[in-house]
Design a protein around this motif. Structure first.
Motif, PDB file in Angstrom:
ATOM      1  N   LEU A 325     -56.383 -23.730 -13.797  1.00 50.14           N
ATOM      2  CA  LEU A 325     -55.260 -23.605 -12.867  1.00 50.14           C
ATOM      3  C   LEU A 325     -54.647 -24.977 -12.545  1.00 50.14           C
ATOM      4  CD1 LEU A 325     -53.734 -21.639 -10.791  1.00 50.14           C
ATOM      5  CD2 LEU A 325     -55.275 -22.641  -9.092  1.00 50.14           C
ATOM      6  N   LEU A 330     -48.284 -24.260  -9.691  1.00 47.56           N
ATOM      7  CA  LEU A 330     -48.263 -23.016  -8.910  1.00 47.56           C
ATOM      8  C   LEU A 330     -47.416 -23.182  -7.652  1.00 47.56           C
ATOM      9  CD1 LEU A 330     -49.583 -20.108  -8.768  1.00 47.56           C
ATOM     10  CD2 LEU A 330     -51.279 -21.141  -7.232  1.00 47.56           C
ATOM     11  N   CYS A 380     -50.401 -15.484  -8.513  1.00 46.53           N
ATOM     12  CA  CYS A 380     -51.687 -15.784  -9.155  1.00 46.53           C
ATOM     13  C   CYS A 380     -52.035 -14.715 -10.181  1.00 46.53           C
ATOM     14  CB  CYS A 380     -52.809 -15.880  -8.117  1.00 46.53           C
ATOM     15  SG  CYS A 380     -52.650 -17.328  -7.046  1.00 46.53           S
ATOM     16  N   ARG A 383     -50.218 -15.162 -13.613  1.00 45.72           N
ATOM     17  CA  ARG A 383     -50.533 -16.316 -14.469  1.00 45.72           C
ATOM     18  C   ARG A 383     -51.026 -15.875 -15.867  1.00 45.72           C
ATOM     19  NH1 ARG A 383     -54.787 -18.250 -13.256  1.00 45.72           N
ATOM     20  NH2 ARG A 383     -54.655 -20.096 -14.566  1.00 45.72           N
TER      21      ARG A 383
END
Lengths: 383, 383
Positions: A325, A330, A380, A383
């Motif tokens: 991540l 993000l 999330c 992704r």
């Protein structure tokens, strides 16, 4: 002066000032819980009665009656201190600045939790310090690791936030605190214990400060009225061993002469009228509810691979995402979806992954927390 | 951190807190002239209207409307600046701290007037600076001496108080200011211009700040609300060239996050309601009267061998005694006779005589000024 890193947090705060953005980014208390009327009454009382003293220069040590109040409060927190040990500061942030000036020359080492408070990194960086992170597990610093670090790096002090740490929300257990104090005594290590959040416990029981076990006079204890009255007053304090106190006092005088005479007296009248602790109980209850709502929403909506801490108090929780991540990428997408948080990278004084998020739950209502987590979790999952 | 010298002034202030002592020692404004009621109304207004914002964390740069007000005030003082150039600080003392951090590494040189402001020496000493005094005559710094000092010492900046200097009360004439700005431009010298007293002129005409002639962006201009509203609010500012501004801003954030949100808004409401400049005129008139009374009493009572400055504003005058005078010994006797002043020695960053006294005239009524000079002069005649 070395290059300082700009504070990602404060830059984001500016972007997220629009009301339609749900921000879990800042470190702000809930403004709707500020005791505005009581502070207003206190301000009037201060200016009615000996008003000109409240507007005059005053002693660098701080306003005497406020120092007395703080000494009594310290006893309640498990620390024996007299008013003479208390230095009133311009928020507890200033304690970091003063301690940095007192202890650090360029190249000196500070031990810190890993991650740690961003503005502490900045304060010590202004003194061109180097940072050595102490190995940290799910319940905080690992004291057993410290003696070897002392031998290797000769640190000038250890900086720690034992209660509801910023950014992780983790609380260091009593046995580790006692060990820290013992190691400090045995190895001549100075500890700067930063406790801005300790009064914001909504679950479990209070743990005494490291300073409680400080028989050797090695611990500086810093706290603030920012979370129990209001941060806008910029009034905090440090309790320090006498020799260190004298150094900090001289540096305080050179830094800003003294903390606002007016704000100090307003704080004192506020604290000694009505029931300020009942007000803190209200804040605690609200933050407990908000943490609960955020935790439940995260459990319901976040995809696999994300986990987070479960603080017993304070204002933040800490999300660990999948290794790959990129929290900064993000965030860029999140801001477009009108939700914000702080990527964890900047809280690590050394190298670290990019897969961390700090979420603040004190500054949003339960409704907005649910909606914000909904937006974030959707991202999330994509992704 | 090097050893700092303790502040003689602040130690004396403590001794002279008893009301029977007539103190010309401190640097205190007249508290009976503080606009207590107007500040109280401002505090109520601030907390009635958007009160929670006034108690919340806020931007490190300062409260936007206050920065706007300051930019307009700067124009009135002869300096073109936008609100974006203004950093609000915790008193102008904090500007010294921030500039010290931004420019100074241990061993670096600061040029100063000789004598200069004690707490500036302390602020720069905290950064382990060295001081090189610029030759100073009866009207202030001698600009022609500066290029040679630059070549020899490579100073990081020049610190100067051009208006009603502390401790001498002297005001630098316009032509010297213009020369200073030109030298700064030609030699790449940074100037920190400290102007806490400029609004307190009771005789003669205003002289534009050095910053007025700063076409090269080499001058930082610092000022404060301490003397035109009240020092207890600890609210000041600096106007700085953009690159320096950004550095100071980052250091400000690390030092105390921001100046009291509450005090900044109280100052702003105070400044934009009623007629704050009419109030400053009242202060000016009172200080002018007090200077006149002190000057007349000194002329009447002091023995031969003592001379003093005749400031056109501000709060201090500066007495030069006979070469063999030991002002510290004189102070010890004076305190027994219930009158106090500050011996001049500590205002000299380098070596200097011990035959100087700083007298404050703003903080005593005319009656007490007469009586205090009477006590002091009797002692001087007995020598």
């Amino acid at each position: 002066m070395q290059q300082l890193r700009p504070s990602t947090i404060r830059e984001i705060l500016k972007v997220t000032a629009q009301p339609e953005v749900i921000s879990f980014a800042g470190g702000l208390p809930a403004p709707e819980l500020f005791p505005v009327e009581a502070v207003s009454r206190a301000a009037q009382a201060v200016l009615a009665d000996g008003g000109s003293n409240a507007l005059q220069y005053s002693e660098s040590e701080g306003y005497g009656p406020l120092r007395e109040w703080i000494a009594t409060e310290m006893a309640r927190r498990g620390v024996r201190a007299s008013a003479q040990d208390v230095l009133v500061t311009t928020g507890s942030q200033q304690v970091l600045d003063l301690a940095g000036k007192a202890f650090l020359d360029p190249g000196d080492v500070v031990l810190t939790e890993n991650p740690t408070y961003l503005a502490a990194i900045q304060a010590f960086q202004a003194m061109e310090a180097r940072f050595v992170p102490v190995p940290t597990d799910a319940i905080g610093l690992v004291p057993e690791e410290i003696p070897a670090l002392i031998a290797q790096h000769r640190p000038k002090f250890l900086y720690t936030i034992p209660n509801f740490q910023n950014p992780t929300g983790v609380t260091l257990p009593a046995d580790r605190r006692e060990k820290l104090a013992r190691i400090a005594a045995e190895h001549g290590l100075t500890i700067l214990e930063d406790d801005p959040y300790g009064q914001l416990r909504y679950r479990g029981s209070d743990v005494p400060p490291v300073k409680h076990w400080d028989t050797a006079g090695r611990v500086l204890y810093a706290s603030t009225f920012s979370k129990i009255i209001a941060p806008g007053l910029r009034t905090g304090w440090v309790v320090a061993p006498h020799e260190v106190f004298l150094k900090l006092l001289m540096l305080k005088q050179a830094s800003d002469l003294h903390t606002s005479s007016f704000d100090q007296r307003v704080a004192h009248v506020y604290l000694t009228s009505g029931d300020p602790m009942a007000h803190v109980a209200k804040i605690r209850a609200a933050y407990g509810e908000r943490f609960g709502v955020m935790d439940a929403a995260l459990r319901e909506e976040m995809p696999k691979g994300f986990s987070w801490t479960h603080p017993e108090g304070g204002m933040f929780l800490w999300i660990t995402g999948p290794k790959e991540l990129d929290a900064l990428a993000l965030l860029e997408k999140a801001v477009q979806r009108k939700v914000a948080f702080v990527p964890g990278r900047d809280f690590f004084p050394g190298d670290a992954g990019r897969n961390y998020l700090r979420l603040n739950f004190s500054n949003s209502t339960p409704e907005r927390i649910r909606e914000g987590v909904h937006r974030l979790a959707a991202l999330c999952r994509e992704r």
